[in-house]
Design a protein around this motif. Structure first.
Motif, PDB file in Angstrom:
ATOM      1  N   VAL A  46       0.425 -12.530  11.224  1.00  0.00           N
ATOM      2  CA  VAL A  46       0.222 -11.237  10.566  1.00  0.00           C
ATOM      3  C   VAL A  46       1.499 -10.808   9.856  1.00  0.00           C
ATOM      4  CG1 VAL A  46      -0.176  -8.775  10.984  1.00  0.00           C
ATOM      5  CG2 VAL A  46      -1.606 -10.480  12.124  1.00  0.00           C
ATOM      6  N   VAL A  47       2.627 -10.951  10.506  1.00  0.00           N
ATOM      7  CA  VAL A  47       3.910 -10.570   9.909  1.00  0.00           C
ATOM      8  C   VAL A  47       4.178 -11.387   8.649  1.00  0.00           C
ATOM      9  CG1 VAL A  47       6.418 -10.584  10.242  1.00  0.00           C
ATOM     10  CG2 VAL A  47       4.916  -9.742  12.067  1.00  0.00           C
ATOM     11  N   VAL A  48       4.033 -12.690   8.752  1.00  0.00           N
ATOM     12  CA  VAL A  48       4.341 -13.575   7.626  1.00  0.00           C
ATOM     13  C   VAL A  48       3.395 -13.334   6.453  1.00  0.00           C
ATOM     14  CG1 VAL A  48       4.357 -16.000   6.908  1.00  0.00           C
ATOM     15  CG2 VAL A  48       5.405 -15.332   9.070  1.00  0.00           C
ATOM     16  N   LYS A  49       2.131 -13.128   6.733  1.00  0.00           N
ATOM     17  CA  LYS A  49       1.139 -12.998   5.665  1.00  0.00           C
ATOM     18  C   LYS A  49       1.021 -11.590   5.098  1.00  0.00           C
ATOM     19  CE  LYS A  49      -1.739 -16.768   7.327  1.00  0.00           C
ATOM     20  NZ  LYS A  49      -3.036 -17.134   7.891  1.00  0.00           N
ATOM     21  N   SER A  50       1.359 -10.579   5.856  1.00  0.00           N
ATOM     22  CA  SER A  50       1.032  -9.208   5.447  1.00  0.00           C
ATOM     23  C   SER A  50       2.220  -8.290   5.208  1.00  0.00           C
ATOM     24  CB  SER A  50       0.131  -8.569   6.503  1.00  0.00           C
ATOM     25  OG  SER A  50      -1.022  -9.341   6.692  1.00  0.00           O
ATOM     26  N   LEU A  51       3.362  -8.619   5.715  1.00  0.00           N
ATOM     27  CA  LEU A  51       4.498  -7.707   5.619  1.00  0.00           C
ATOM     28  C   LEU A  51       4.932  -7.464   4.175  1.00  0.00           C
ATOM     29  CD1 LEU A  51       6.184  -6.000   7.487  1.00  0.00           C
ATOM     30  CD2 LEU A  51       7.834  -7.856   7.609  1.00  0.00           C
ATOM     31  N   HIS A  52       4.871  -8.476   3.331  1.00  0.00           N
ATOM     32  CA  HIS A  52       5.268  -8.334   1.933  1.00  0.00           C
ATOM     33  C   HIS A  52       4.387  -7.303   1.217  1.00  0.00           C
ATOM     34  CE1 HIS A  52       7.077  -9.343  -1.869  1.00  0.00           C
ATOM     35  NE2 HIS A  52       5.880  -9.544  -2.382  1.00  0.00           N
ATOM     36  N   LEU A  53       3.077  -7.385   1.421  1.00  0.00           N
ATOM     37  CA  LEU A  53       2.156  -6.425   0.805  1.00  0.00           C
ATOM     38  C   LEU A  53       2.439  -5.012   1.309  1.00  0.00           C
ATOM     39  CD1 LEU A  53      -0.300  -5.572  -0.868  1.00  0.00           C
ATOM     40  CD2 LEU A  53      -1.733  -6.231   1.086  1.00  0.00           C
ATOM     41  N   LEU A  54       2.640  -4.870   2.599  1.00  0.00           N
ATOM     42  CA  LEU A  54       2.941  -3.553   3.163  1.00  0.00           C
ATOM     43  C   LEU A  54       4.217  -2.989   2.557  1.00  0.00           C
ATOM     44  CD1 LEU A  54       2.370  -1.269   5.145  1.00  0.00           C
ATOM     45  CD2 LEU A  54       3.595  -2.596   6.883  1.00  0.00           C
ATOM     46  N   LYS A  55       5.228  -3.808   2.406  1.00  0.00           N
ATOM     47  CA  LYS A  55       6.492  -3.370   1.800  1.00  0.00           C
ATOM     48  C   LYS A  55       6.249  -2.864   0.381  1.00  0.00           C
ATOM     49  CE  LYS A  55      11.133  -4.839   0.614  1.00  0.00           C
ATOM     50  NZ  LYS A  55      11.572  -5.610  -0.493  1.00  0.00           N
ATOM     51  N   GLN A  56       5.473  -3.591  -0.400  1.00  0.00           N
ATOM     52  CA  GLN A  56       5.175  -3.173  -1.769  1.00  0.00           C
ATOM     53  C   GLN A  56       4.440  -1.831  -1.790  1.00  0.00           C
ATOM     54  OE1 GLN A  56       2.946  -6.510  -3.246  1.00  0.00           O
ATOM     55  NE2 GLN A  56       4.743  -7.422  -4.223  1.00  0.00           N
TER      56      GLN A  56
END
Length: 64
Positions: A46-56
């Motif tokens: 979840v961290v690897v796949k989703s953190l970038h989108l959440l940051k954006q």
């Protein structure tokens, strides 16, 4: 921390433009309350796949 912050934001504005906000809070609750059955591989995924989108999304919300 992300799950708790998301939970607090949802209490103020349930329609906040954060993808999967409810799932973020649910994962936080599971990690906190049922940590003995949490699969760390799933959490890491979840961290690897989703953190970038959440940051954006958070950066966009902060720029408004």
């Amino acid at each position: 921390m992300i799950g708790e912050a998301t939970n607090r934001i949802l209490k103020v504005n349930a329609t906040i433009a954060i993808s999967h906000a409810r799932r973020i809070v649910d994962l936080r609750n599971r990690v906190i309350l049922a940590y003995d059955v949490v699969d760390e591989v799933i959490v890491w995924s979840v961290v690897v796949k989703s953190l970038h989108l959440l940051k954006q999304e958070v950066e966009h919300l902060l720029s408004l």
